[in-house]
Design an enzyme around this catalytic site. Structure first.
Site, PDB file in Angstrom:
ATOM      1  N   GLU A  27      19.898  -8.322  -9.736  1.00  6.46           N
ATOM      2  CA  GLU A  27      19.025  -8.131  -8.403  1.00  6.46           C
ATOM      3  C   GLU A  27      17.144  -7.920  -8.142  1.00  6.46           C
ATOM      4  O   GLU A  27      17.349  -6.682  -7.662  1.00  6.46           O
ATOM      5  CB  GLU A  27      19.694  -7.462  -7.184  1.00  6.46           C
ATOM      6  CG  GLU A  27      21.173  -7.586  -7.189  1.00  6.46           C
ATOM      7  CD  GLU A  27      21.732  -6.959  -6.334  1.00  6.46           C
ATOM      8  OE1 GLU A  27      21.457  -6.163  -5.278  1.00  6.46           O
ATOM      9  OE2 GLU A  27      23.066  -7.141  -6.164  1.00  6.46           O
ATOM     10  N   TYR A  63       5.014   3.915   4.159  1.00  6.94           N
ATOM     11  CA  TYR A  63       5.912   5.089   3.624  1.00  6.94           C
ATOM     12  C   TYR A  63       4.452   6.119   2.518  1.00  6.94           C
ATOM     13  O   TYR A  63       4.624   6.004   1.301  1.00  6.94           O
ATOM     14  CB  TYR A  63       6.650   4.064   1.974  1.00  6.94           C
ATOM     15  CG  TYR A  63       7.156   3.198   2.024  1.00  6.94           C
ATOM     16  CD1 TYR A  63       8.523   3.542   2.308  1.00  6.94           C
ATOM     17  CD2 TYR A  63       7.332   1.421   2.664  1.00  6.94           C
ATOM     18  CE1 TYR A  63       9.740   2.784   3.111  1.00  6.94           C
ATOM     19  CE2 TYR A  63       7.708   0.603   2.500  1.00  6.94           C
ATOM     20  CZ  TYR A  63       8.907   0.961   2.806  1.00  6.94           C
ATOM     21  OH  TYR A  63      10.356   0.162   3.551  1.00  6.94           O
ATOM     22  N   CYS A  75      -3.307   0.209  18.171  1.00  6.70           N
ATOM     23  CA  CYS A  75      -3.338   1.428  18.893  1.00  6.70           C
ATOM     24  C   CYS A  75      -2.216   2.296  18.206  1.00  6.70           C
ATOM     25  O   CYS A  75      -1.222   2.213  19.584  1.00  6.70           O
ATOM     26  CB  CYS A  75      -2.969   0.570  20.023  1.00  6.70           C
ATOM     27  SG  CYS A  75      -4.516  -0.428  20.936  1.00  6.70           S
ATOM     28  N   GLU A  76      -2.396   2.593  17.234  1.00 10.89           N
ATOM     29  CA  GLU A  76      -1.568   3.901  16.789  1.00 10.89           C
ATOM     30  C   GLU A  76      -2.505   4.377  15.744  1.00 10.89           C
ATOM     31  O   GLU A  76      -2.749   3.949  14.748  1.00 10.89           O
ATOM     32  CB  GLU A  76       0.021   3.484  16.464  1.00 10.89           C
ATOM     33  CG  GLU A  76       0.162   2.498  16.526  1.00 10.89           C
ATOM     34  CD  GLU A  76       1.777   2.770  16.770  1.00 10.89           C
ATOM     35  OE1 GLU A  76       2.385   4.085  16.549  1.00 10.89           O
ATOM     36  OE2 GLU A  76       2.534   2.516  17.326  1.00 10.89           O
ATOM     37  N   ARG A 127      11.077  -6.672  -6.240  1.00  9.76           N
ATOM     38  CA  ARG A 127       9.499  -5.922  -6.059  1.00  9.76           C
ATOM     39  C   ARG A 127       8.690  -6.570  -7.398  1.00  9.76           C
ATOM     40  O   ARG A 127       8.199  -7.322  -7.095  1.00  9.76           O
ATOM     41  CB  ARG A 127       9.310  -4.771  -5.724  1.00  9.76           C
ATOM     42  CG  ARG A 127       7.966  -3.973  -5.744  1.00  9.76           C
ATOM     43  CD  ARG A 127       8.066  -2.652  -5.872  1.00  9.76           C
ATOM     44  NE  ARG A 127       8.861  -2.342  -4.940  1.00  9.76           N
ATOM     45  CZ  ARG A 127       8.831  -1.505  -3.720  1.00  9.76           C
ATOM     46  NH1 ARG A 127       7.682  -1.536  -3.546  1.00  9.76           N
ATOM     47  NH2 ARG A 127      10.104  -0.922  -3.507  1.00  9.76           N
TER      48      ARG A 127
HETATM   49  N1  LLP Z   1      19.294  -5.342  -3.828  1.00 13.10           N
HETATM   50  C1  LLP Z   1      19.946  -4.127  -3.191  1.00 13.10           C
HETATM   51  C2  LLP Z   1      20.918  -4.440  -2.887  1.00 13.10           C
HETATM   52  C3  LLP Z   1      19.171  -3.602  -2.083  1.00 13.10           C
HETATM   53  O1  LLP Z   1      18.807  -2.459  -1.192  1.00 13.10           O
HETATM   54  C4  LLP Z   1      17.543  -4.196  -3.056  1.00 13.10           C
HETATM   55  C5  LLP Z   1      16.229  -3.730  -2.483  1.00 13.10           C
HETATM   56  C6  LLP Z   1      17.008  -4.886  -3.552  1.00 13.10           C
HETATM   57  C7  LLP Z   1      17.708  -5.470  -4.548  1.00 13.10           C
HETATM   58  C8  LLP Z   1      15.305  -5.048  -4.483  1.00 13.10           C
HETATM   59  O2  LLP Z   1      15.235  -3.795  -5.290  1.00 13.10           O
HETATM   60  P1  LLP Z   1      13.348  -4.253  -5.479  1.00 13.10           P
HETATM   61  O3  LLP Z   1      13.714  -4.951  -6.928  1.00 13.10           O
HETATM   62  O4  LLP Z   1      13.114  -5.028  -5.225  1.00 13.10           O
HETATM   63  O5  LLP Z   1      13.013  -3.036  -5.718  1.00 13.10           O
HETATM   64  N2  LLP Z   1      10.612  -1.926   1.840  1.00 13.10           N
HETATM   65  C9  LLP Z   1      10.578  -1.208   0.583  1.00 13.10           C
HETATM   66  C10 LLP Z   1      11.618  -1.179  -0.278  1.00 13.10           C
HETATM   67  C11 LLP Z   1      13.459  -1.273   0.048  1.00 13.10           C
HETATM   68  C12 LLP Z   1      14.074  -2.495  -0.935  1.00 13.10           C
HETATM   69  C13 LLP Z   1      15.769  -2.125  -0.295  1.00 13.10           C
HETATM   70  N3  LLP Z   1      15.867  -2.478  -1.035  1.00 13.10           N
HETATM   71  C14 LLP Z   1       9.129  -1.158   0.484  1.00 13.10           C
HETATM   72  O6  LLP Z   1       8.200  -1.832   1.053  1.00 13.10           O
HETATM   73  O7  LLP Z   1       8.947  -0.248  -0.698  1.00 13.10           O
END
Ligand code: LLP
Length: 425
Positions: A274, A323, A350-351, A277
């Site tokens: 899955e 983050y 405004c933060e 990013r």
């Molecule tokens: N599968 C599930 C069940 C997930 O919860 C996530 C990401 C992914 C796949 C995809 O993960 P990736 O390959 O994108 O790492 N907003 C945060 C990242 C939150 C990720 C949440 N879950 C950021 O900006 O770094």
């Protein structure tokens, strides 16, 4: 690897000067590169081409319909976490039999929508959810294919907000609880166990936590097979990291090699991944315009501070504020010379937490200059908001020499569209 490059001092998105897009569409604007998205998907997918596998792009990373359509044309499935993401994935043409549904808080309505659509499987995260799944399946007279998301208690060694596979995190079920639930589900004709799932975190830059999680997943999978459960899928989630600055994440080939090694004795099993990013992150930039530059002079022992005030704020890209994430920032038109200033790049919100960069060395930028914020294709626009009543930015997709506005900039009218002032108030 991405297709945002400087040519004669001008940043280009593939064949299109970024300045040209900005002059047509305004700022702030997200710009995605179709060639980069395709390339990232292909490299990832091909790394697993010699085993049965399914890449379910994680829609939450970037859910623009055009991005989803492009990936669906590449053969991608989808990892979704809400009814809204299901709607988008189907609308973009992703076949339901390539969709997996994750998330700790699925409502019965969302479960019903996904089951009716005929998705591949539900990644169930609690016993209560498994009961809900059975109820809905019974109501629809349609058995529900599911995996249980196990929480393997593996430390992904990433930012705590994006670690998900530790016991203290809200995600998944401990292995022993999952095992019992699978065995119990055998008695329910409306629950169809088809796989085992986990996702341990995001922006991982090492392979070993993935391997560790896969080993645990595999042990449970084999145990359940021994019990006679007809499982076919091992879903390892997403999480492969990307380069924002100095990180050195493993290339997909290396990651794939390590996983395939673990699976060499399971030739009948389909591996589901899955990634979010790693597909979208470096396929997008956010372009913003410098509004003002100001300096606070030193006071006593305290050094002075420079601020570059831009027209994109934390409502447009929240990652730095949320983050402490690093995003490379550079002028769209290169500024010649060696001179640099050290400045905070801040937005109009405004933060005090509203910054895109802190204490960053930049060439001496001036009002009117455009800055590109790199690696903004994942968790950028999707996490944006209307805070401070700021219309959300436009999104543009570049494909070779052409570019398309794939989401218009919001208007003031859009901001209040769903609101109403009660009569006589
Ligand atoms: N599968 C599930 C069940 C997930 O919860 C996530 C990401 C992914 C796949 C995809 O993960 P990736 O390959 O994108 O790492 N907003 C945060 C990242 C939150 C990720 C949440 N879950 C950021 O900006 O770094």
């Amino acid at each position: 690897m991405h297709y945002f490059q400087y040519r004669q001092g001008e940043l280009h998105a593939e064949e299109v000067p970024v300045r040209k897009i900005v002059e047509a569409v305004g700022t702030p604007v997200y710009i995605y590169s179709a060639a980069t998205l395709r390339r990232h998907f292909r490299v990832f997918d091909e790394a697993f081409s010699d085993i049965p596998h399914l890449v379910c792009y994680s829609v939450k990373a970037n859910s623009n319909l055009a991005v989803l359509r492009l990936l669906s044309r590449e053969g991608s499935g989808a990892d979704i976490v809400s009814g809204g993401e299901l709607y988008r994935a189907l609308k973009a043409g992703i076949p339901p039999e390539r969709i997996v549904f994750s998330g700790v808080g699925k409502t019965e309505q969302e479960i019903e929508e996904a089951l009716s659509a005929g998705i591949l499987m539900f990644n169930v995260e609690s016993l209560g959810e498994l009961e809900a799944l059975s109820r809905v399946a019974q109501r629809l007279g349609k058995p529900a294919p599911f995996a249980i998301r196990v929480n393997p208690d593996v430390d992904p060694r990433t930012h705590p907000y994006i670690s998900t596979g530790l016991k203290k995190n809200k995600f998944g079920l401990p292995e022993e609880v999952a095992l019992k639930a699978y065995l119990k589900a055998r008695e329910d004709p409306f629950l169809q166990p088809v796989g085992v799932d986990c996702h341990i975190g995001s922006q991982l830059t090492e392979i070993s936590p993935f391997v560790e999680a896969l080993r645990r997943l595999k042990a449970l999978y084999l145990r359940l097979k021994e019990e006679g459960l007809p499982l076919r899928y091992l879903d390892l989630g997403g999480g492969l990291g990307i380069v924002y600055g100095e990180e050195e994440p493993p290339p997909p080939e290396e990651y794939a090699r390590a996983l395939k090694e673990e699976l060499s004795d399971l030739p009948e099993t389909t591996l589901i991944l899955e990634p979010g990013r790693v597909i979208a992150g470096n396929a997008g930039i956010l372009v913003t315009r410098v509004l003002y530059v100001k300096s606070h002079p030193p006071k006593g022992e305290e050094p002075g501070r420079n601020f570059v005030i831009v027209d994109a704020g934390m409502n447009d890209l929240i990652r730095p504020a949320f983050y402490q994430a690093y995003h490379r920032i550079a002028p769209v038109r290169e500024i010649p010379g060696e001179e640099t200033i050290r400045a905070d790049v801040v937005g109009p919100i405004c933060e005090s937490g509203d910054f895109l960069a802190r204490e960053r060395n930049l060439p001496p930028v001036s009002p009117g200059d455009y800055l590109a914020v790199f690696s903004a294709g994942a968790y950028g626009f999707v996490m944006s908001s209307n805070y401070n009543s700021r219309p959300r930015a436009a999104e543009v997709l570049v494909d070779g020499e052409r570019f398309f506005v794939v989401r218009k900039r919001e208007t003031y009218e859009d901001l209040v569209r769903l609101e109403e002032i009660p009569e006589g108030l």
